[in-house]
Write a protein that holds these residues in place. Structure first.
Motif, PDB file in Angstrom:
ATOM      1  N   MET A 101     -17.291 -39.852  -4.640  1.00  0.00           N
ATOM      2  CA  MET A 101     -16.113 -40.631  -4.299  1.00  0.00           C
ATOM      3  C   MET A 101     -15.165 -40.607  -5.491  1.00  0.00           C
ATOM      4  N   VAL A 102     -13.946 -40.188  -5.238  1.00  0.00           N
ATOM      5  CA  VAL A 102     -12.908 -40.149  -6.264  1.00  0.00           C
ATOM      6  C   VAL A 102     -11.848 -41.153  -5.835  1.00  0.00           C
ATOM      7  N   SER A 103     -11.543 -42.117  -6.707  1.00  0.00           N
ATOM      8  CA  SER A 103     -10.474 -43.060  -6.393  1.00  0.00           C
ATOM      9  C   SER A 103      -9.529 -43.164  -7.581  1.00  0.00           C
ATOM     10  N   VAL A 104      -8.237 -43.187  -7.277  1.00  0.00           N
ATOM     11  CA  VAL A 104      -7.203 -43.240  -8.303  1.00  0.00           C
ATOM     12  C   VAL A 104      -6.134 -44.234  -7.856  1.00  0.00           C
ATOM     13  N   GLY A 105      -5.781 -45.157  -8.723  1.00  0.00           N
ATOM     14  CA  GLY A 105      -4.731 -46.128  -8.436  1.00  0.00           C
ATOM     15  C   GLY A 105      -3.929 -46.365  -9.701  1.00  0.00           C
ATOM     16  N   ASP A 106      -2.842 -46.910  -9.684  1.00  0.00           N
ATOM     17  CA  ASP A 106      -2.241 -47.639  -8.599  1.00  0.00           C
ATOM     18  C   ASP A 106      -0.920 -46.976  -8.227  1.00  0.00           C
ATOM     19  N   MET A 107      -0.870 -46.532  -6.996  1.00  0.00           N
ATOM     20  CA  MET A 107       0.309 -45.879  -6.464  1.00  0.00           C
ATOM     21  C   MET A 107       1.239 -46.950  -5.903  1.00  0.00           C
ATOM     22  N   GLY A 108       2.526 -46.779  -6.109  1.00  0.00           N
ATOM     23  CA  GLY A 108       3.497 -47.761  -5.681  1.00  0.00           C
ATOM     24  C   GLY A 108       3.951 -47.615  -4.244  1.00  0.00           C
ATOM     25  N   ARG A 109       3.248 -46.861  -3.455  1.00  0.00           N
ATOM     26  CA  ARG A 109       3.625 -46.636  -2.057  1.00  0.00           C
ATOM     27  C   ARG A 109       2.414 -46.174  -1.268  1.00  0.00           C
ATOM     28  N   THR A 110       2.572 -46.083   0.032  1.00  0.00           N
ATOM     29  CA  THR A 110       1.492 -45.525   0.842  1.00  0.00           C
ATOM     30  C   THR A 110       1.394 -44.034   0.554  1.00  0.00           C
ATOM     31  N   LEU A 111       0.260 -43.485   0.863  1.00  0.00           N
ATOM     32  CA  LEU A 111       0.009 -42.070   0.595  1.00  0.00           C
ATOM     33  C   LEU A 111       1.003 -41.208   1.371  1.00  0.00           C
ATOM     34  N   PRO A 112       1.717 -40.337   0.670  1.00  0.00           N
ATOM     35  CA  PRO A 112       2.668 -39.473   1.369  1.00  0.00           C
ATOM     36  C   PRO A 112       1.948 -38.429   2.223  1.00  0.00           C
ATOM     37  N   ALA A 113       2.663 -37.859   3.139  1.00  0.00           N
ATOM     38  CA  ALA A 113       2.127 -36.773   3.971  1.00  0.00           C
ATOM     39  C   ALA A 113       2.029 -35.510   3.128  1.00  0.00           C
ATOM     40  N   PRO A 114       1.106 -34.620   3.475  1.00  0.00           N
ATOM     41  CA  PRO A 114       0.997 -33.362   2.733  1.00  0.00           C
ATOM     42  C   PRO A 114       2.294 -32.541   2.743  1.00  0.00           C
ATOM     43  N   GLU A 115       3.118 -32.717   3.755  1.00  0.00           N
ATOM     44  CA  GLU A 115       4.396 -31.994   3.789  1.00  0.00           C
ATOM     45  C   GLU A 115       5.296 -32.428   2.623  1.00  0.00           C
ATOM     46  N   GLU A 116       5.165 -33.676   2.203  1.00  0.00           N
ATOM     47  CA  GLU A 116       5.946 -34.195   1.079  1.00  0.00           C
ATOM     48  C   GLU A 116       5.266 -33.890  -0.258  1.00  0.00           C
ATOM     49  N   GLU A 117       3.943 -33.943  -0.274  1.00  0.00           N
ATOM     50  CA  GLU A 117       3.140 -33.671  -1.476  1.00  0.00           C
ATOM     51  C   GLU A 117       2.130 -32.574  -1.123  1.00  0.00           C
ATOM     52  N   PRO A 118       2.506 -31.300  -1.260  1.00  0.00           N
ATOM     53  CA  PRO A 118       1.653 -30.195  -0.815  1.00  0.00           C
ATOM     54  C   PRO A 118       0.244 -30.175  -1.398  1.00  0.00           C
ATOM     55  N   GLY A 119       0.029 -30.743  -2.584  1.00  0.00           N
ATOM     56  CA  GLY A 119      -1.312 -30.799  -3.156  1.00  0.00           C
ATOM     57  C   GLY A 119      -2.277 -31.581  -2.289  1.00  0.00           C
ATOM     58  N   LEU A 120      -1.751 -32.449  -1.459  1.00  0.00           N
ATOM     59  CA  LEU A 120      -2.620 -33.232  -0.575  1.00  0.00           C
ATOM     60  C   LEU A 120      -3.240 -32.378   0.534  1.00  0.00           C
TER      61      LEU A 120
END
Length: 148
Positions: A101-120
């Motif tokens: 399990m890999v968890s990383v915080g704290d993001m200031g928004r909901t998780l973007p779609a992969p189209e917006e963040e291709p690494g996802l």
């Protein structure tokens, strides 16, 4: 009961009289806001590179799992630092015998779609599940379960 008590009463220490120690299969770390985007990814990757082989000792295909976890961690740190809620990031890597399990915080928004963040795209391809929850520091924590 202390070790001194056991020794005084029996003259010897038996394994059954000592407390059981559980090996922790996780690492927690924080990277402050002074680290640049690139430095945060490098630091997280270096910590994972040191911890993962030992954490995954005995797991099948350790090299592949380490590589997958490193890739997911890098992408989550990348996205989190660019959409940060504030003071750096906090992360946890843990292994339960079936998934890392890999968890990383704290993001200031909901998780973007992969189209917006291709690494996802990579995160969604490698991880069995991906999600997000409200973090303790005012942002959101993104997690991914990587099969081991």
């Amino acid at each position: 009961m202390t070790i001194s008590d056991v020794t005084a009463k029996s003259g010897a220490i038996s394994a059954s009289s000592l407390p059981q120690v559980r090996q922790e299969n996780s690492i927690d770390f924080a990277i402050g806001p002074e680290a640049s985007h690139t430095e945060a990814m490098e630091r997280a990757g270096a910590l994972a590179a040191m911890a993962l082989p030992r954490m995954l000792a005995g797991a099948p295909d350790v090299a592949r799992t380490c590589a997958d976890v490193q890739a997911v961690l890098t992408e989550l740190v990348d996205v989190t630092t660019r959409h940060s809620a504030g003071d750096g990031l906090v992360a946890r890597i843990s292994y339960d015998g079936g998934h890392v399990m890999v968890s990383v915080g704290d993001m200031g928004r909901t998780l973007p779609a992969p189209e917006e963040e291709p690494g996802l795209y990579l995160v969604h391809r490698v991880a069995a599940e991906v999600g997000q929850y409200a973090g303790d520091h005012g942002g959101r924590v993104t997690w991914a379960a990587v099969p081991a």
